[in-house]
Design a protein around this motif. Structure first.
Motif, PDB file in Angstrom:
ATOM      1  N   VAL A  20       0.857  -1.180   0.000  1.00 38.99           N
ATOM      2  CA  VAL A  20       0.000   0.000   0.000  1.00 38.99           C
ATOM      3  C   VAL A  20       0.892   1.228   0.000  1.00 38.99           C
ATOM      4  N   TYR A  21       0.571   2.191  -0.864  1.00 38.75           N
ATOM      5  CA  TYR A  21       1.312   3.437  -0.953  1.00 38.75           C
ATOM      6  C   TYR A  21       0.346   4.579  -0.648  1.00 38.75           C
ATOM      7  N   LEU A  22       0.695   5.459   0.282  1.00 40.01           N
ATOM      8  CA  LEU A  22      -0.081   6.654   0.578  1.00 40.01           C
ATOM      9  C   LEU A  22       0.710   7.848   0.071  1.00 40.01           C
ATOM     10  N   VAL A  23       0.074   8.674  -0.770  1.00 39.24           N
ATOM     11  CA  VAL A  23       0.791   9.736  -1.465  1.00 39.24           C
ATOM     12  C   VAL A  23       0.084  11.070  -1.282  1.00 39.24           C
ATOM     13  N   HIS A  24       0.865  12.088  -0.917  1.00 38.29           N
ATOM     14  CA  HIS A  24       0.357  13.456  -0.830  1.00 38.29           C
ATOM     15  C   HIS A  24       0.016  13.931  -2.245  1.00 38.29           C
ATOM     16  N   PRO A  25      -1.074  14.704  -2.402  1.00 41.90           N
ATOM     17  CA  PRO A  25      -1.496  15.118  -3.749  1.00 41.90           C
ATOM     18  C   PRO A  25      -0.449  15.880  -4.555  1.00 41.90           C
ATOM     19  N   ASP A  26       0.507  16.555  -3.919  1.00 41.92           N
ATOM     20  CA  ASP A  26       1.493  17.310  -4.701  1.00 41.92           C
ATOM     21  C   ASP A  26       2.799  16.546  -4.932  1.00 41.92           C
ATOM     22  N   ASN A  27       2.841  15.271  -4.624  1.00 38.24           N
ATOM     23  CA  ASN A  27       4.074  14.491  -4.755  1.00 38.24           C
ATOM     24  C   ASN A  27       4.164  13.877  -6.154  1.00 38.24           C
ATOM     25  N   ARG A  28       4.549  14.704  -7.099  1.00 38.88           N
ATOM     26  CA  ARG A  28       4.611  14.264  -8.503  1.00 38.88           C
ATOM     27  C   ARG A  28       5.587  13.103  -8.711  1.00 38.88           C
ATOM     28  N   ALA A  29       6.706  13.125  -8.010  1.00 39.07           N
ATOM     29  CA  ALA A  29       7.687  12.045  -8.165  1.00 39.07           C
ATOM     30  C   ALA A  29       7.077  10.708  -7.743  1.00 39.07           C
ATOM     31  N   ALA A  30       6.309  10.707  -6.651  1.00 39.77           N
ATOM     32  CA  ALA A  30       5.676   9.467  -6.192  1.00 39.77           C
ATOM     33  C   ALA A  30       4.634   8.983  -7.198  1.00 39.77           C
ATOM     34  N   PHE A  31       3.896   9.903  -7.798  1.00 39.58           N
ATOM     35  CA  PHE A  31       2.929   9.489  -8.812  1.00 39.58           C
ATOM     36  C   PHE A  31       3.639   8.870 -10.011  1.00 39.58           C
ATOM     37  N   GLY A  32       4.790   9.416 -10.382  1.00 42.12           N
ATOM     38  CA  GLY A  32       5.575   8.822 -11.469  1.00 42.12           C
ATOM     39  C   GLY A  32       6.041   7.421 -11.119  1.00 42.12           C
ATOM     40  N   LEU A  33       6.484   7.233  -9.878  1.00 43.28           N
ATOM     41  CA  LEU A  33       6.896   5.900  -9.434  1.00 43.28           C
ATOM     42  C   LEU A  33       5.721   4.936  -9.498  1.00 43.28           C
ATOM     43  N   LEU A  34       4.576   5.339  -8.978  1.00 42.76           N
ATOM     44  CA  LEU A  34       3.409   4.448  -8.996  1.00 42.76           C
ATOM     45  C   LEU A  34       3.004   4.101 -10.424  1.00 42.76           C
ATOM     46  N   ARG A  35       3.018   5.088 -11.322  1.00 42.35           N
ATOM     47  CA  ARG A  35       2.699   4.804 -12.733  1.00 42.35           C
ATOM     48  C   ARG A  35       3.665   3.773 -13.290  1.00 42.35           C
ATOM     49  N   SER A  36       4.971   3.914 -12.976  1.00 39.95           N
ATOM     50  CA  SER A  36       5.958   2.971 -13.509  1.00 39.95           C
ATOM     51  C   SER A  36       5.753   1.566 -12.958  1.00 39.95           C
ATOM     52  N   LEU A  37       5.119   1.462 -11.783  1.00 42.18           N
ATOM     53  CA  LEU A  37       4.832   0.161 -11.175  1.00 42.18           C
ATOM     54  C   LEU A  37       3.478  -0.401 -11.620  1.00 42.18           C
TER      55      LEU A  37
END
Length: 179
Positions: free
Chosen positions: A137-154
């Protein structure tokens, strides 16, 4: 002195998508200076995105928690480049959801968006599966663009949940042992 923790995997080398060699190793309980120094060097924005609140420094209690790796319910991996810690990722099993663990990935500001987060998550998968974890499970702050990129890559599709985005990643079942 804490008892030694069995290493969930050996030290390893991996390469970023830009070809930079990254050393990966399990975080140890005695990595106090490494963990404290790594988090102290993060920008205020990176610390906020990691802890989802302002954090000028790690409290003693939080530092103890981050060091309380056991190789099963709480495992962390450290990424270094030329002996410098550039990232730490960990999973912590959720007590209310058997087989589910929350993952946190933190990358030094100047090394973000280079694929190190993905290398760290990949290094956590086998030890997690071996410990009976079947979902990250990943919890991500709405402004964390780098984390969204990581999740997309996964291949993880986060959904809005109570002020944060939550992504769930089913882990592949561990390969059966050879007879």
């Amino acid at each position: 002195m804490p008892s030694p923790v069995r290493s969930p995997w050996p030290d390893a080398a991996a390469r970023t998508r830009g070809g930079v060699e990254v050393r990966l190793r399990p975080q140890r309980r005695d990595d106090r200076d490494l963990v404290a120094g790594f988090f102290a060097a993060l920008s205020p924005a990176s610390r906020y995105r990691r802890f989802l609140q302002p954090a000028e420094r790690l409290s003693e209690g939080m530092l103890r928690h981050l060091l309380a790796v056991d190789g099963c319910r709480h495992t962390a991996v450290v990424a270094t480049i030329d002996e410098e810690c550039v990232g730490i990722a960990r999973y912590v099993a959720l007590s209310g959801e058997p087989g589910v663990a929350e993952v946190a990935v933190t990358i030094a500001d100047r090394y973000q968006r280079r694929g190190i987060g993905r290398l760290l998550v990949e290094a956590l998968r086998a030890p997690a599966a071996g410990a009976g974890i079947h979902t990250f499970v990943y919890l991500v702050h709405p402004d964390n663009r780098a984390a969204f990129g990581l999740l997309r890559s996964l291949g993880v599709q986060p959904v809005w949940s109570g002020g944060l985005f939550e992504g769930r990643e089913p882990l592949p079942a561990p390969a059966p042992a050879a007879a």
